[in-house]
Design a protein around this motif. Structure first.
Motif, PDB file in Angstrom:
ATOM      1  N   THR A  29      -4.150   0.374  -5.101  1.00  0.00           N
ATOM      2  CA  THR A  29      -3.842  -1.046  -4.907  1.00  0.00           C
ATOM      3  C   THR A  29      -2.366  -1.247  -4.613  1.00  0.00           C
ATOM      4  N   LEU A  30      -1.505  -0.594  -5.384  1.00  0.00           N
ATOM      5  CA  LEU A  30      -0.064  -0.722  -5.152  1.00  0.00           C
ATOM      6  C   LEU A  30       0.339  -0.129  -3.809  1.00  0.00           C
ATOM      7  N   GLY A  31      -0.305   0.968  -3.406  1.00  0.00           N
ATOM      8  CA  GLY A  31      -0.005   1.564  -2.104  1.00  0.00           C
ATOM      9  C   GLY A  31      -0.387   0.647  -0.953  1.00  0.00           C
ATOM     10  N   GLN A  32      -1.423  -0.124  -1.123  1.00  0.00           N
ATOM     11  CA  GLN A  32      -1.880  -1.035  -0.073  1.00  0.00           C
ATOM     12  C   GLN A  32      -0.890  -2.159   0.173  1.00  0.00           C
ATOM     13  N   VAL A  33      -0.198  -2.618  -0.870  1.00  0.00           N
ATOM     14  CA  VAL A  33       0.758  -3.718  -0.701  1.00  0.00           C
ATOM     15  C   VAL A  33       2.144  -3.215  -0.335  1.00  0.00           C
ATOM     16  N   GLY A  34       2.281  -1.919  -0.073  1.00  0.00           N
ATOM     17  CA  GLY A  34       3.544  -1.396   0.431  1.00  0.00           C
ATOM     18  C   GLY A  34       4.395  -0.661  -0.570  1.00  0.00           C
ATOM     19  N   VAL A  35       3.941  -0.533  -1.792  1.00  0.00           N
ATOM     20  CA  VAL A  35       4.702   0.217  -2.799  1.00  0.00           C
ATOM     21  C   VAL A  35       4.571   1.705  -2.496  1.00  0.00           C
ATOM     22  N   GLN A  36       5.702   2.414  -2.476  1.00  0.00           N
ATOM     23  CA  GLN A  36       5.698   3.844  -2.213  1.00  0.00           C
ATOM     24  C   GLN A  36       5.117   4.567  -3.424  1.00  0.00           C
ATOM     25  N   THR A  37       3.871   5.001  -3.297  1.00  0.00           N
ATOM     26  CA  THR A  37       3.185   5.604  -4.445  1.00  0.00           C
ATOM     27  C   THR A  37       3.796   6.952  -4.837  1.00  0.00           C
ATOM     28  N   ALA A  38       4.361   7.672  -3.868  1.00  0.00           N
ATOM     29  CA  ALA A  38       4.961   8.970  -4.189  1.00  0.00           C
ATOM     30  C   ALA A  38       6.134   8.782  -5.143  1.00  0.00           C
TER      31      ALA A  38
END
Length: 277
Positions: free
Chosen positions: A79-88
């Motif tokens: 979910t966070l990756g979808q809104v543009g948060v860099q998951t790495a």
């Protein structure tokens, strides 16, 4: 005029802004809803699969809760990756934060580790009657961090897993048979052989007393005011308390019928007459 031109520019960019970020936000919401649903599905499927293979209920409960937690964590990351948060970078931050939180929450981590050990070594299972962590009750559920116990008077006790694993566990349900230990005291005037026969007849007539292993009746002590016999029959674990209560009543009635006295504390009061002055 410049202010109006800037406002016009924002209005012109608004559709593009909403198309780009609005769709991402909508996709993130959809991913979160679907992921949360899949976490519940994973838990239910895990329970169904393990139950079909007749896995112990303790393992089923623990693994099902763990599978739900893992799927839900992946859902949050997606979910966070979808809104543009860099998951790495987020994973790295979570790792660093996890170390700090782990140091602050040593008790919770200890409970988690203890829960894993309880599942692996199985000192107790769901449905067992145990005495641990200063309490006693039937194990209803073993979760990731705690164990739920139900007492004999129907109270619910939540005990930390570490408190159970770090202490002594007495499992009354682990084995199929249990021995009842009774002490029966009779008067010194009673015949020893007759008393033993009366008690043996009671044990032989009780259907819950097991024939194998056999019971024991022995003279244990010549006490101050009684001859004490130890009576040790074996019963099935589930029949322990009903049989114990029944045997005490039956032995008392049988001794009374045989006119064998069961001594009890007595006080003799002597009244001395004092001559009147």
């Amino acid at each position: 005029m410049e202010h109006l031109e800037g406002l016009d520019g924002l209005i012109e960019q608004a559709p593009e802004f909403f198309m780009t970020y609005g769709l991402k936000a909508l996709a993130a919401i959809v991913i979160f809803i679907i992921g949360k649903y899949l976490a519940g599905v994973a838990k239910r499927v895990t329970i169904k699969v393990l139950n079909s293979r007749k896995v112990d209920a303790t393992v089923v409960s623990f693994v099902a809760n763990l599978s739900w937690a893992l799927v839900f964590i992946f859902t949050i990351i997606a979910t966070l990756g979808q809104v543009g948060v860099q998951t790495a970078s987020l994973v790295a931050v979570i790792g660093a934060a996890g170390l700090a939180v782990g140091l602050a929450l040593q008790g919770s981590l200890s409970n988690f580790a203890s829960g894993v050990l309880m599942v692996l070594f199985r000192p107790c299972r769901v449905g067992d009657f145990i005495e641990a962590a200063g309490t006693a009750g039937v194990v209803d559920e073993i979760t990731i961090f705690s164990t739920r116990l139900r007492t004999g008077d129907n109270k619910v006790i939540i005990a930390p897993n570490s408190a159970i694993m770090n202490g002594t566990i007495t499992n009354y349900s682990a084995l199929e048979k249990r021995r009842i230990d009774l002490t029966i005291g009779v008067s010194y005037t009673a015949d020893i052989a007759t008393t033993k026969k009366v008690i043996a007849d009671v044990l032989d007539s009780n259907e819950s007393v097991l024939k194998d292993p056999g019971y024991t009746i022995g003279l244990a002590e010549l006490a101050d005011s009684s001859i004490n016999f130890v009576v040790r029959p074996w019963v099935s674990t589930g029949d322990y308390w009903p049989t114990r209560f029944a045997l005490l009543e039956q032995i008392k009635n049988a001794l009374d019928a045989a006119e064998i006295e069961i001594p009890f504390p007595q006080m003799d009061l002597h009244v001395k007459e004092v001559p009147a002055k």
